[in-house]
Design a protein around this motif. Structure first.
Motif, PDB file in Angstrom:
ATOM      1  N   PHE A   1      34.761  -0.555  28.764  1.00 15.05           N
ATOM      2  CA  PHE A   1      33.688   0.416  29.020  1.00 15.05           C
ATOM      3  C   PHE A   1      32.915   0.069  30.305  1.00 15.05           C
TER       4      PHE A   1
ATOM      5  N   MET B   1      33.396  11.249  24.997  1.00 13.26           N
ATOM      6  CA  MET B   1      32.801  10.154  24.205  1.00 13.26           C
ATOM      7  C   MET B   1      31.328  10.511  24.055  1.00 13.26           C
TER       8      MET B   1
ATOM      9  N   GLN C   1      28.463   4.951  18.655  1.00 13.50           N
ATOM     10  CA  GLN C   1      29.741   4.282  18.922  1.00 13.50           C
ATOM     11  C   GLN C   1      29.974   3.978  20.405  1.00 13.50           C
ATOM     12  N   ASN C   2      29.218   4.633  21.276  1.00 16.28           N
ATOM     13  CA  ASN C   2      29.421   4.431  22.719  1.00 16.28           C
ATOM     14  C   ASN C   2      28.161   3.844  23.349  1.00 16.28           C
TER      15      ASN C   2
ATOM     16  N   ARG D   1      28.587   7.033  28.231  1.00 13.97           N
ATOM     17  CA  ARG D   1      28.871   8.084  27.250  1.00 13.97           C
ATOM     18  C   ARG D   1      28.454   9.422  27.855  1.00 13.97           C
TER      19      ARG D   1
ATOM     20  N   ARG E   1      38.421  10.699  23.077  1.00 13.58           N
ATOM     21  CA  ARG E   1      38.974   9.350  23.318  1.00 13.58           C
ATOM     22  C   ARG E   1      39.685   8.829  22.064  1.00 13.58           C
TER      23      ARG E   1
ATOM     24  N   SER F   1      34.795   7.740  18.835  1.00 14.61           N
ATOM     25  CA  SER F   1      33.911   8.022  19.984  1.00 14.61           C
ATOM     26  C   SER F   1      33.221   9.365  19.889  1.00 14.61           C
ATOM     27  N   CYS F   2      33.688  10.232  18.995  1.00 14.66           N
ATOM     28  CA  CYS F   2      33.268  11.638  19.049  1.00 14.66           C
ATOM     29  C   CYS F   2      32.482  12.048  17.812  1.00 14.66           C
TER      30      CYS F   2
END
Ligand code: GUN
Ligand code: FE
Length: 461
Positions: A111, A174, A179-180, A185, A221, A225-226
């Motif tokens: 990342f 994302m 989560q990001n 993001r 992703r 991520s979503c």
């Protein structure tokens, strides 16, 4: 006076040489001294073997009109390879950090690196080097994850277009706040969906100018991520634009388990419920697919991008790829740069065979052979792995690529077994072509790939 071959006017090039192409996963064609007649669109419109009645006359006319390109002794043609899973921004970290688990690798290396692609100059530098490298290794089609940044993602598509590679490219979505990381993001769900739609439209505008094709791809992703809203919105865009979709699916214990806990079902079912599994979808890894998931893939025409090198590091297991192929699921290969460290699809072919052998035999030497063996008949042959890298990849993308046959694009690589310092142990002039084929797949290095063709055009180095 002899009459001209009727269709010869439509031909812009004739390539002559010995090559190999898959008939099925089990069988290859050995194409000794064939002619490939290519039209202005880069398609093979006629393929002739030396016993065809039109062969000699076509050869003669091609010579007289300066359309003939003949391979030299010791050179062989293979279809261009199709890499179904590449993280373009990760090229900058290939070969590093593979000793830590997937989620830690994402947080501490991947990342932070991907976030730097808000800088278009940096993106151009990395992406240009990557596309040149992949072409030099015989990869004529790439399915690419870019980053969350629309501009840099568009830059990658332009670079593929300009350099002559067939690129399928997507902006990565994302949007989940938990989560990001904050520094990498999408601004919010609405922006993620708007940027994806704008990217699709821009690539569709670029499309008519690009001979070999450039294609927009929708990319959640991976499910973690979503948000649910993003997955739903991406499903709607898939239906609206009928474009390719890619993601990661059931890759590792951690990721597969996370999705199961959040939704109470496997990734495949989640993705399918959101309309993200279509015949233009390619899902990377799929190591933990259940039989029911595999049947969903088959029903939807969704393909698996098998990434055997990256799986050896991050998957916590070996995918039963033979079983899924026998189920009728379409399968291609991916390098998964940089979860896989090597840009060469040759390496993916080799590892696909090796991993399948270890799966069949088992690995615990304290057990008897019968107890050690985990699954029956899970090994694949090098012909099957070659099929996945070529014809299987083409089927996965629903494009006429990956075979040296009529009505397919002329995408090819010329392998020279006699380049200086070649590690190619061919000492016998009459070595069977079947054996040469295997040596090509196991021993070809970048140096042996002397030219690469995409859609009938030779790539300029
Ligand atoms: N899952 C989510 N992102 C990634 C990635 O970049 N590489 C791999 N191998 N798995 C992922
Ligand atoms: Fe990946």
């Amino acid at each position: 006076m002899r009459t001209k071959v009727r269709w010869m006017d439509k031909i812009v090039k004739v390539i002559k040489g010995t090559g190999f192409s898959s008939i099925s996963a089990q069988e290859i064609e050995i194409l000794e001294q064939y002619l490939y007649c290519i039209d202005k669109n880069g398609m093979i419109i006629k393929r002739l073997n030396p016993s065809d009645s039109q062969y000699n006359q076509t050869l003669q006319e091609a010579k007289e009109t300066n359309k003939l390109i003949a391979l030299e002794e010791g050179q062989y043609l293979l279809p261009g390879f199709i890499d179904l899973h590449i993280h373009a921004p990760q090229w900058g970290q290939s070969g590093t950090a593979l000793d830590i688990p997937l989620h830690q690798w994402l947080d501490t290396y991947t990342f932070p690196l991907e976030s730097k692609f808000n800088d278009n100059m940096f993106a151009e530098k990395v992406y240009s080097h990557l596309v040149d490298t992949l072409l030099a290794h015989g990869t004529t089609t790439g399915l690419y994850f870019a980053t969350i940044h629309e501009e840099a993602s568009y830059k990658l598509a332009e670079i593929c277009a300009k350099k002559g590679q067939r690129g399928l490219v997507g902006k990565v979505v994302m949007d989940d706040l938990e989560q990001n990381p904050e520094y990498y993001r999408d601004k919010d769900t609405k922006t993620a969906l708007e940027d994806t739609e704008s990217f699709i439209k821009r690539i569709k505008t670029l499309q008519p100018e690009i001979k070999q094709g450039v294609y927009p791809v929708i990319i959640p992703r991976f499910v973690p991520s979503c948000t649910d809203q993003a997955l739903e919105g991406l499903g709607e865009l898939t239906a609206k634009y009928d474009v390719h979709v890619t993601s990661h699916c059931s890759e590792s214990d951690w990721e597969h388990g996370y999705v199961k806990e959040r939704f109470g079902k496997n990734d495949a079912q989640v993705l399918n419920d959101y309309g993200l599994l279509t015949d233009k979808s390619v899902m990377a890894h799929c190591n933990f697919l259940s039989d029911a998931d595999a049947l969903t893939f088959k029903k939807q025409g969704t393909a698996i991008a098998h990434c055997p090198i990256s799986n050896a590091y991050f998957a916590n297991g070996v995918i039963p790829i033979k079983k899924f192929h026998e189920f009728g699921v379409e399968i291609g290969l991916g390098t998964d740069l940089s979860g896989g460290f090597d840009p060469s699809v040759y390496s993916a072919i080799r590892q696909a065979v090796i991993s399948s052998r270890m799966l069949e035999d088992g690995v615990d030497t304290s057990k008897s052979p019968i107890e050690r063996s985990t699954t029956d008949k899970s090994r694949i042959t090098v012909k099957e792995a070659f099929y996945f890298a070529t014809a299987g990849g083409g089927e996965s993308l629903s494009l006429p690529i990956g075979r040296l046959v009529e009505n397919y694009a002329f995408d090819a690589q010329v392998i020279d077994t006699r380049t200086p310092n070649a590690s190619m142990p061919i000492f016998n002039d009459s070595e069977p072509l079947e054996d040469i084929f295997q040596k090509l797949l196991y021993l070809t290095k970048r140096e042996n790939i002397t030219s690469v063709w995409v859609q009938g055009e030779k790539i300029q180095k």
